[in-house]
Structures are given as structure tokens and as C-alpha cells.
Design a protein around this motif. Structure first.
Motif, PDB file in Angstrom:
ATOM      1  N   GLN A 113       0.827  -1.216   0.000  1.00 35.46           N
ATOM      2  CA  GLN A 113       0.000   0.000   0.000  1.00 35.46           C
ATOM      3  C   GLN A 113       0.859   1.262   0.000  1.00 35.46           C
ATOM      4  O   GLN A 113       0.464   2.293  -0.560  1.00 35.46           O
ATOM      5  N   ASP A 114       2.030   1.198   0.601  1.00 34.74           N
ATOM      6  CA  ASP A 114       2.888   2.381   0.715  1.00 34.74           C
ATOM      7  C   ASP A 114       3.271   2.976  -0.636  1.00 34.74           C
ATOM      8  O   ASP A 114       3.664   4.142  -0.708  1.00 34.74           O
ATOM      9  N   ASP A 115       3.186   2.194  -1.691  1.00 39.27           N
ATOM     10  CA  ASP A 115       3.540   2.706  -3.015  1.00 39.27           C
ATOM     11  C   ASP A 115       2.350   3.291  -3.762  1.00 39.27           C
ATOM     12  O   ASP A 115       2.458   3.609  -4.948  1.00 39.27           O
ATOM     13  N   TYR A 116       1.236   3.473  -3.054  1.00 39.58           N
ATOM     14  CA  TYR A 116       0.028   3.989  -3.701  1.00 39.58           C
ATOM     15  C   TYR A 116      -0.494   5.274  -3.049  1.00 39.58           C
ATOM     16  O   TYR A 116      -1.660   5.627  -3.218  1.00 39.58           O
ATOM     17  N   TYR A 117       0.391   5.979  -2.328  1.00 40.70           N
ATOM     18  CA  TYR A 117      -0.007   7.290  -1.825  1.00 40.70           C
ATOM     19  C   TYR A 117      -0.182   8.256  -2.994  1.00 40.70           C
ATOM     20  O   TYR A 117       0.572   8.204  -3.975  1.00 40.70           O
ATOM     21  N   ILE A 118      -1.184   9.115  -2.883  1.00 43.05           N
ATOM     22  CA  ILE A 118      -1.322  10.151  -3.901  1.00 43.05           C
ATOM     23  C   ILE A 118      -0.194  11.158  -3.707  1.00 43.05           C
ATOM     24  O   ILE A 118       0.370  11.254  -2.613  1.00 43.05           O
TER      25      ILE A 118
END
Length: 215
Positions: free
Chosen positions: A39-44
């Protein structure tokens, strides 16, 4: 879909020792047996977030995650497609941005704070693992990580902990604790203990799933 990968969701609050657990877990598999999507690679982008009055960003909200792209990429892996994703570097200007090349595998690990909160992602999970630690232990780990890896002053880390991290954990993760298949307490990052736990889980998966795939 007969060849659908087995999808493991690993959720845990900040400082729970989730990364240590994950690294131990992944160590038991060959590269082509397992893949990880975080999930950490999907921050806007930070520029699209709103700052608080003290100029700090709150990363501990589901709205900061591009959950639709996260979902789309998981589905691509399930279909056997390779995904390419920029690694998210938070506010670290010294970090070199990497392009992640994530390959499909018989076992897919999806990890992150909100993976159980995002209903469409949660629905894809075949097995759920919840990693937790005592709050004092988790805070100490957060202070160490954010200072060393992201350059945040300790005062900022402590502020975020009490105003962002703990409220988000209680609202968006803790309610799903009892829905998980396994609860892992990691207060000490003791290698022998965590390795034993991950070895038991991975051995069971290999017997039940990878062996079945090969037949």
C-alpha cells in the motif's frame, strides 16, 4: 479461474513490526513463488494533499491512498500481468526514485494499513494476517524509522503519532482485527520467534498450495 494465485493480506499498524515479519516470511520462498504489493507505493502525490495548520501532512487516512490503482494492480497480478510502479519516497529529497517491477506469482502478498478497510481489496484476500505490538514499542519504532529514513524531527513524529497514527489505527484497522485468520504479536523483533512463526505459515502454504499448483 483455475490458476488464481493465493492472496495473503498482511495488515498492521505503524511500528507493529510488519516489515520485519514480512521480510522473514518472504525469506522462506523462492522469488518465483511469491510476490509483494505494498500500500505504501500507492499514496497520492503530496501536492494533492491538504496540509494542517502546522504544515504537516496526514498520511494516515484512506483518502491519501489511490486505492483504485492499488486494486487494479492486484487484479493485473491475479491475471498474470507484470505491473510497473514508482516507489513512493514520502518527503525524502535524497531518495532515488525506483521503478518497481512486480511480477505475478502463485502467492501474492498484499500489505498495508487500510487493506481490510478497502472493501474491494479485502474481498480478494484468501488469508488475513494481523500483526500488532504494544503502543510504546510501536511508537519507539516509528520514531527511529521516521528519523533515519524520512528525516522527520522527533516532535513531528510524536505529534503525528497521537493525532494521526493512533486515531487511524483505531478507526480503520482495529475493527477488522477479529476477522483475521491469524494474529501475530511482535513486541521484540526476536528473529528466532518470528522466523519460527513465518516458517510454520509458509510450510503449511507450500504443502496446501504450491504442491497443489505443481500437480
Amino acid at each position: 479461474m483455475n490458476n488464481k494465485p493465493f492472496i495473503i493480506g498482511i495488515a498492521g499498524g505503524s511500528g507493529s513490526g510488519k516489515t520485519f515479519f514480512l521480510n522473514c516470511f518472504l525469506h522462506h520462498f523462492k522469488n518465483d513463488e511469491v510476490t509483494l504489493v505494498s500500500q505504501d507505493d500507492y499514496y497520492i502525490p503530496v501536492g494533492e494533499m491538504s496540509q494542517e495548520e502546522n504544515k504537516l501532512y496526514n498520511f494516515d487516512l484512506p483518502s491519501t491512498i489511490d486505492d483504485q490503482q492499488f486494486l487494479l494492480d492486484i487484479k493485473k497480478l491475479i491475471k498474470g500481468e507484470v505491473i510497473y510502479k514508482k516507489e513512493y519516497n514520502f518527503n525524502n529529497p535524497l531518495a532515488i526514485t525506483k521503478i518497481l517491477e512486480i511480477h505475478p506469482a502463485p502467492i501474492i502478498i498484499v500489505e498495508g494499513l487500510f487493506i481490510l478497510h478497502f472493501k474491494e481489496i479485502a474481498a480478494l484476500l484468501d488469508h488475513r494476517i494481523f500483526v500488532e505490538a504494544e503502543e510504546s514499542v510501536a511508537l519507539a519504532r516509528r520514531i527511529k524509522r521516521d528519523g533515519m529514513e524520512r528525516g522527520y524531527p522527533e516532535d513531528d513524529v510524536t505529534y503525528k503519532w497521537h493525532n494521526h497514527v493512533v486515531p487511524a489505527y483505531k478507526e480503520y484497522l482495529l475493527p477488522y482485527r477479529e476477522t483475521c485468520d491469524q494474529l501475530i504479536t511482535n513486541n521484540f523483533d526476536t528473529p528466532d520467534d518470528i522466523i519460527k512463526i513465518t516458517e510454520d505459515i509458509s510450510s503449511d502454504l507450500k504443502i496446501k498450495y504450491l504442491k497443489h499448483k505443481a500437480e
